[in-house]
Design a protein around this motif. Sequence first.
Motif, PDB file in Angstrom:
ATOM      1  N   MET A 103      76.394  10.077  16.024  1.00 17.53           N
ATOM      2  CA  MET A 103      76.276   8.604  15.124  1.00 17.53           C
ATOM      3  C   MET A 103      76.161   7.462  15.835  1.00 17.53           C
ATOM      4  O   MET A 103      75.692   6.522  15.197  1.00 17.53           O
ATOM      5  CB  MET A 103      77.747   8.624  14.099  1.00 17.53           C
ATOM      6  N   ILE A 104      76.550   7.537  17.440  1.00 18.33           N
ATOM      7  CA  ILE A 104      76.426   6.107  17.823  1.00 18.33           C
ATOM      8  C   ILE A 104      74.973   5.971  18.567  1.00 18.33           C
ATOM      9  O   ILE A 104      74.191   7.218  18.862  1.00 18.33           O
ATOM     10  CB  ILE A 104      77.360   5.878  19.042  1.00 18.33           C
ATOM     11  N   GLU A 105      74.385   5.069  18.712  1.00 12.57           N
ATOM     12  CA  GLU A 105      73.202   4.867  19.203  1.00 12.57           C
ATOM     13  C   GLU A 105      73.074   4.942  21.005  1.00 12.57           C
ATOM     14  O   GLU A 105      74.143   4.662  21.529  1.00 12.57           O
ATOM     15  CB  GLU A 105      72.587   3.472  19.040  1.00 12.57           C
ATOM     16  N   ALA A 157      84.639  14.731  23.906  1.00 10.93           N
ATOM     17  CA  ALA A 157      85.995  14.530  24.287  1.00 10.93           C
ATOM     18  C   ALA A 157      86.474  13.622  25.190  1.00 10.93           C
ATOM     19  O   ALA A 157      87.490  12.774  25.014  1.00 10.93           O
ATOM     20  CB  ALA A 157      86.537  16.066  25.060  1.00 10.93           C
ATOM     21  N   ALA A 158      85.727  13.458  26.310  1.00 12.38           N
ATOM     22  CA  ALA A 158      85.885  12.123  27.056  1.00 12.38           C
ATOM     23  C   ALA A 158      85.745  10.745  26.564  1.00 12.38           C
ATOM     24  O   ALA A 158      86.644  10.075  26.618  1.00 12.38           O
ATOM     25  CB  ALA A 158      85.178  12.159  28.382  1.00 12.38           C
ATOM     26  N   TYR A 159      84.763  10.813  25.463  1.00  9.06           N
ATOM     27  CA  TYR A 159      84.415   9.407  24.783  1.00  9.06           C
ATOM     28  C   TYR A 159      85.724   9.181  24.067  1.00  9.06           C
ATOM     29  O   TYR A 159      86.035   7.784  23.419  1.00  9.06           O
ATOM     30  CB  TYR A 159      83.207   9.531  24.180  1.00  9.06           C
ATOM     31  N   ASP A 166      78.303   1.039  14.910  1.00 10.99           N
ATOM     32  CA  ASP A 166      77.639   0.301  15.509  1.00 10.99           C
ATOM     33  C   ASP A 166      77.911  -0.699  16.689  1.00 10.99           C
ATOM     34  O   ASP A 166      77.494  -1.290  17.326  1.00 10.99           O
ATOM     35  CB  ASP A 166      76.856  -0.758  14.373  1.00 10.99           C
ATOM     36  N   LYS A 167      79.378  -0.444  16.762  1.00 11.65           N
ATOM     37  CA  LYS A 167      80.101  -1.203  17.734  1.00 11.65           C
ATOM     38  C   LYS A 167      80.344  -0.270  18.893  1.00 11.65           C
ATOM     39  O   LYS A 167      80.742  -0.432  19.906  1.00 11.65           O
ATOM     40  CB  LYS A 167      81.600  -1.658  17.217  1.00 11.65           C
ATOM     41  N   LEU A 168      79.680   0.976  19.233  1.00 15.94           N
ATOM     42  CA  LEU A 168      79.717   1.831  20.140  1.00 15.94           C
ATOM     43  C   LEU A 168      78.444   2.363  20.544  1.00 15.94           C
ATOM     44  O   LEU A 168      77.509   2.197  19.792  1.00 15.94           O
ATOM     45  CB  LEU A 168      80.419   3.091  19.568  1.00 15.94           C
ATOM     46  N   ALA A 169      78.305   2.910  21.783  1.00 17.58           N
ATOM     47  CA  ALA A 169      76.922   3.288  22.359  1.00 17.58           C
ATOM     48  C   ALA A 169      77.162   4.222  23.485  1.00 17.58           C
ATOM     49  O   ALA A 169      78.450   4.076  24.124  1.00 17.58           O
ATOM     50  CB  ALA A 169      76.247   2.141  22.861  1.00 17.58           C
ATOM     51  N   ASP A 170      76.293   5.298  23.771  1.00 14.62           N
ATOM     52  CA  ASP A 170      76.438   5.927  24.760  1.00 14.62           C
ATOM     53  C   ASP A 170      75.298   5.485  25.703  1.00 14.62           C
ATOM     54  O   ASP A 170      74.107   5.571  25.667  1.00 14.62           O
ATOM     55  CB  ASP A 170      75.605   7.409  24.264  1.00 14.62           C
ATOM     56  N   GLY A 171      76.096   4.957  26.785  1.00 10.97           N
ATOM     57  CA  GLY A 171      75.515   4.324  28.143  1.00 10.97           C
ATOM     58  C   GLY A 171      75.001   5.395  29.002  1.00 10.97           C
ATOM     59  O   GLY A 171      75.828   5.931  29.401  1.00 10.97           O
ATOM     60  N   VAL A 200      82.035   0.436  24.257  1.00  8.90           N
ATOM     61  CA  VAL A 200      82.628  -0.292  23.339  1.00  8.90           C
ATOM     62  C   VAL A 200      82.268  -1.590  23.174  1.00  8.90           C
ATOM     63  O   VAL A 200      82.810  -2.564  24.095  1.00  8.90           O
ATOM     64  CB  VAL A 200      84.101   0.046  23.481  1.00  8.90           C
ATOM     65  N   ARG A 201      81.156  -2.045  22.650  1.00  3.55           N
ATOM     66  CA  ARG A 201      80.774  -3.627  22.522  1.00  3.55           C
ATOM     67  C   ARG A 201      81.987  -4.594  22.265  1.00  3.55           C
ATOM     68  O   ARG A 201      82.198  -5.646  22.593  1.00  3.55           O
ATOM     69  CB  ARG A 201      79.759  -3.857  21.371  1.00  3.55           C
ATOM     70  N   ASP A 202      82.891  -4.133  21.287  1.00  5.33           N
ATOM     71  CA  ASP A 202      84.233  -4.821  21.215  1.00  5.33           C
ATOM     72  C   ASP A 202      85.364  -4.228  20.584  1.00  5.33           C
ATOM     73  O   ASP A 202      84.887  -3.388  19.804  1.00  5.33           O
ATOM     74  CB  ASP A 202      84.001  -6.226  20.129  1.00  5.33           C
ATOM     75  N   GLU A 203      86.355  -3.852  21.183  1.00  2.00           N
ATOM     76  CA  GLU A 203      87.292  -2.988  20.668  1.00  2.00           C
ATOM     77  C   GLU A 203      88.340  -3.554  19.408  1.00  2.00           C
ATOM     78  O   GLU A 203      88.880  -2.949  18.622  1.00  2.00           O
ATOM     79  CB  GLU A 203      88.236  -2.853  21.848  1.00  2.00           C
TER      80      GLU A 203
END
Length: 322
Positions: A35-37, A125-127, A271-276, A305-308
């Motif tokens: 689900m994350i970009e 699992a790590a994320y 939308d506040k998460l991403a796979d870097g 995590v763009r903002d927690e």
Amino acid sequence: MPVNTLLTGSVVKVKENVLQYIRNYGPDDSPILSMIEDDTVDNTYTEWQRDTYRAPDGTRAAIEGADAVYPVQTQPTLLNNRTQIFQEPISVSNTAQRVKKYGREDEIKRLKLKKMIELKRDKEAAYLSSPVTVAGTVSVPGRTRGLYGFLTQGTLGVGGVAPDPTTNTAPVNGTDRALTEQMLKDGVQSCYTNGGSGSIVTCSPAHKVKISTFTGNVQRTNEVGTKKAAVLNTAFDFYRTDFGVTQILPNRVQVQPVVGLNDTLYIIDADKLADGCLRSMESQEMAITGDARQIQVRTECMLIVRDEKPMYAIRDITVSGS
């Protein structure tokens, strides 16, 4: 039966029959990653900035003709994470690769695909559960921080302490307690108050079952008198609060008996998460040693995590939720 009838058991070398496929019904999904970009990072250590607005002040007024008074201006604050290398090697003898096999023609291709799916679930699992970042050295692998180490907003059991991602301080596990409907309501409200929507809950299957027992203000009914078969509704997939609708998403990865997985429920916005990603999922043939082929399947990435603050963690809940 006539005398001397040849029976199957007496036939020399009856050809064996093995169906030409391999079935694997083990869980292979990774809901968070799906689900994350995707985002790109160019270093093993990456920082990003987040800002916030001051509180609204309805008494703010100026005197006509007065000189301006300049307030102190706030600056953005930083969050950070490190990449983690997720890898698994494969070694297949040349003989094992060459012989004919049922269900697959190429053993290496089968194993590479299998390892990619397994590594994707390792990332999931790590994320979710990784508590802190770890800088890699010649003897220590680098580790990324997951939601368990990022989310400062939440509720904890007795003795529990929330993490501080700005100082890379891990959370302290508290005493487990039952999951309640009020915890979920408080979490969604916190998300809304801090600028989020609280649109998704990711939790273990057992906690999904527990949430389906919450009553709220809903009467469970079923339309009757139609030609369709009556259905007893014992669960729901969406939970409506005063602040919107939250999808309840069971995550099979959270079945694992790991702190931050089967004892924690996360309320997030995708939308506040991403796979870097520093290195995409890849496979590479390694140096030949002996009469075998060596392959390494790997990826290197981090959770962004763009903002927690607009998200929430309900920590320290029993495995069953009761």
